[in-house]
Design an enzyme around this catalytic site. Structure first.
Site, PDB file in Angstrom:
ATOM      1  CB  THR A  84      -5.237   7.285  -1.498  1.00  0.00           C
ATOM      2  OG1 THR A  84      -4.626   8.405  -0.871  1.00  0.00           O
ATOM      3  CG2 THR A  84      -5.804   7.685  -2.846  1.00  0.00           C
ATOM      4  CE  LYS A 114      -4.778   6.678   3.086  1.00  0.00           C
ATOM      5  NZ  LYS A 114      -3.525   7.093   3.758  1.00  0.00           N
ATOM      6  N   GLY A 166       1.727  17.567  13.339  1.00  0.00           N
ATOM      7  CA  GLY A 166       0.527  17.458  12.515  1.00  0.00           C
ATOM      8  C   GLY A 166      -0.629  16.880  13.301  1.00  0.00           C
ATOM      9  CG  LEU A 222       5.558   8.923  -7.368  1.00  0.00           C
ATOM     10  CD1 LEU A 222       6.819   9.149  -6.553  1.00  0.00           C
ATOM     11  CD2 LEU A 222       5.833   9.159  -8.844  1.00  0.00           C
ATOM     12  CB  SER A 223       0.400   4.070  -5.940  1.00  0.00           C
ATOM     13  OG  SER A 223       0.005   2.760  -5.611  1.00  0.00           O
ATOM     14  CG  ASN A 226      -2.611   1.945   3.238  1.00  0.00           C
ATOM     15  OD1 ASN A 226      -2.754   0.916   3.907  1.00  0.00           O
ATOM     16  ND2 ASN A 226      -1.440   2.300   2.739  1.00  0.00           N
ATOM     17  N   GLY A 282      -4.574  12.120   9.508  1.00  0.00           N
ATOM     18  CA  GLY A 282      -4.483  10.664   9.495  1.00  0.00           C
ATOM     19  C   GLY A 282      -3.055  10.160   9.582  1.00  0.00           C
ATOM     20  CB  ALA A 283       0.118  11.261   7.999  1.00  0.00           C
ATOM     21  CG  ASP A 291      -0.602   4.901   5.100  1.00  0.00           C
ATOM     22  OD1 ASP A 291       0.000   4.730   4.017  1.00  0.00           O
ATOM     23  OD2 ASP A 291      -1.759   5.350   5.168  1.00  0.00           O
TER      24      ASP A 291
END
Length: 305
Positions: free
Chosen positions: A65, A69, A139, A21-22, A90, A142-143, A111
């Site tokens: 992305t 990255k 998790g 959606l960027s 990013n 990377g996030a 992010d």
């Protein structure tokens, strides 16, 4: 793309990016502040192609992305503290050297800001909700590293529990965050028994895909999360997964347990707004935040029909 129809342009560089959606988010911003700019999707793994395209004098920057990255770091002239600390970029933006006039290609990581702002824009009393309390990250990618950075650097987490099906991934997160200077008090919570003995948390960031646990390791990790959700203090959880739907299994479990659920689209929106602060020089207050939220919500509703 027809670059001659606009004044300046950027790219969303990555693969695959069809669901992103960027470009819609940034076009909404430019249209509402009167800038004849556009961000174009560049669905590619060809770094050399991107490096050639960024030389255009009308290029203003790029969203970067997966899988670029980390690999983009070798092609930058400098990093912000966030880009350096997280070790992944990013966002590429341009800084003109005041002495030489040379264009410098700079990198940052928005992010982490997206995660931070998701909480602060949606939680009315952070002191009562999550400040000074342990936090939880689900998790190991990377996030998860970005979440640890945001929780430790800005959100006053007293410690961070890490929950994941893979112990080696958790160790890699702890080792990397420690090497970069924000790895104190990161705790691998491997079992439900261990979770039961620990203090409850105020902020949770879930950074895993939306699927039902199948293996024993996945079931144990989900059980650890549910153990924390059932503790007396109820805080806020950011569910980073929003594709194909922003309402996930973890969202449902968390809401039923009495937690405030923050959808992953919030993190996507606020990291995008942070990008445009770099590209346009505007402040958050000068950007059409409400309009962006409306447009993204409408697009998601459309895709779910």
């Amino acid at each position: 793309p027809r670059l001659d129809t606009i004044e300046r342009h950027g790219y969303l560089f990555g693969h695959p990016i069809a669901h992103s959606l960027s470009p819609l988010l940034h076009q909404t911003i430019y249209d509402n502040i009167g800038l004849p700019w556009s961000q174009f999707p560049l669905d590619s793994t060809d770094m050399d192609l991107f490096l050639r395209l960024r030389e255009d004098p009308r290029f203003y920057g790029a969203s970067v992305t997966m899988p670029h990255k980390v690999s983009i770091l070798a092609h930058l002239d400098g990093l912000t503290p966030e880009g350096s600390s997280v070790g992944a970029v990013n966002t590429l933006f341009i800084h003109e050297d005041p002495m030489t006039g040379k264009r410098l290609y700079m990198g940052t990581n928005t992010d982490v800001v997206g995660i931070r702002e998701s909480f602060y824009q949606n939680v009315s009393d952070p002191d009562a909700c999550f400040h000074g309390r342990p936090a939880l990250v689900v998790g190991g990618g990377g996030a998860a590293r970005s979440a640890v950075y945001a929780l430790r650097t800005w959100m006053k987490a007293s410690k961070v529990y890490l929950v994941n099906r893979d112990r080696a991934e958790v160790k890699a997160v702890i080792d990397e965050c420690t090497a970069r200077g924000y790895g104190d008090d990161l705790i691998d919570v491997a079992t439900i028994d261990q979770a039961e003995a620990l203090e409850g948390v105020g902020a949770i960031v879930a950074c895993v895909p939306n699927f039902a646990p199948k293996t024993e390791a996945e079931k144990e990790a989900r059980g650890v999360l549910e153990c924390f959700l059932q503790k007396p203090h109820k805080g806020a959880i950011l569910e980073m997964c929003y594709h194909p739907s922003p309402w996930t299994e973890i969202s449902e479990i968390s809401q039923k347990a009495g937690w405030k659920v923050i959808l992953g689209t919030e993190a996507m929106i606020y990291q995008g707004l942070e990008q445009d602060k770099y590209w346009t020089g505007r402040t958050l207050e000068q950007l059409p935040v409400k309009k962006v939220i409306e447009v993204i919500a409408a697009k998601l509703s459309e895709t779910l029909l």
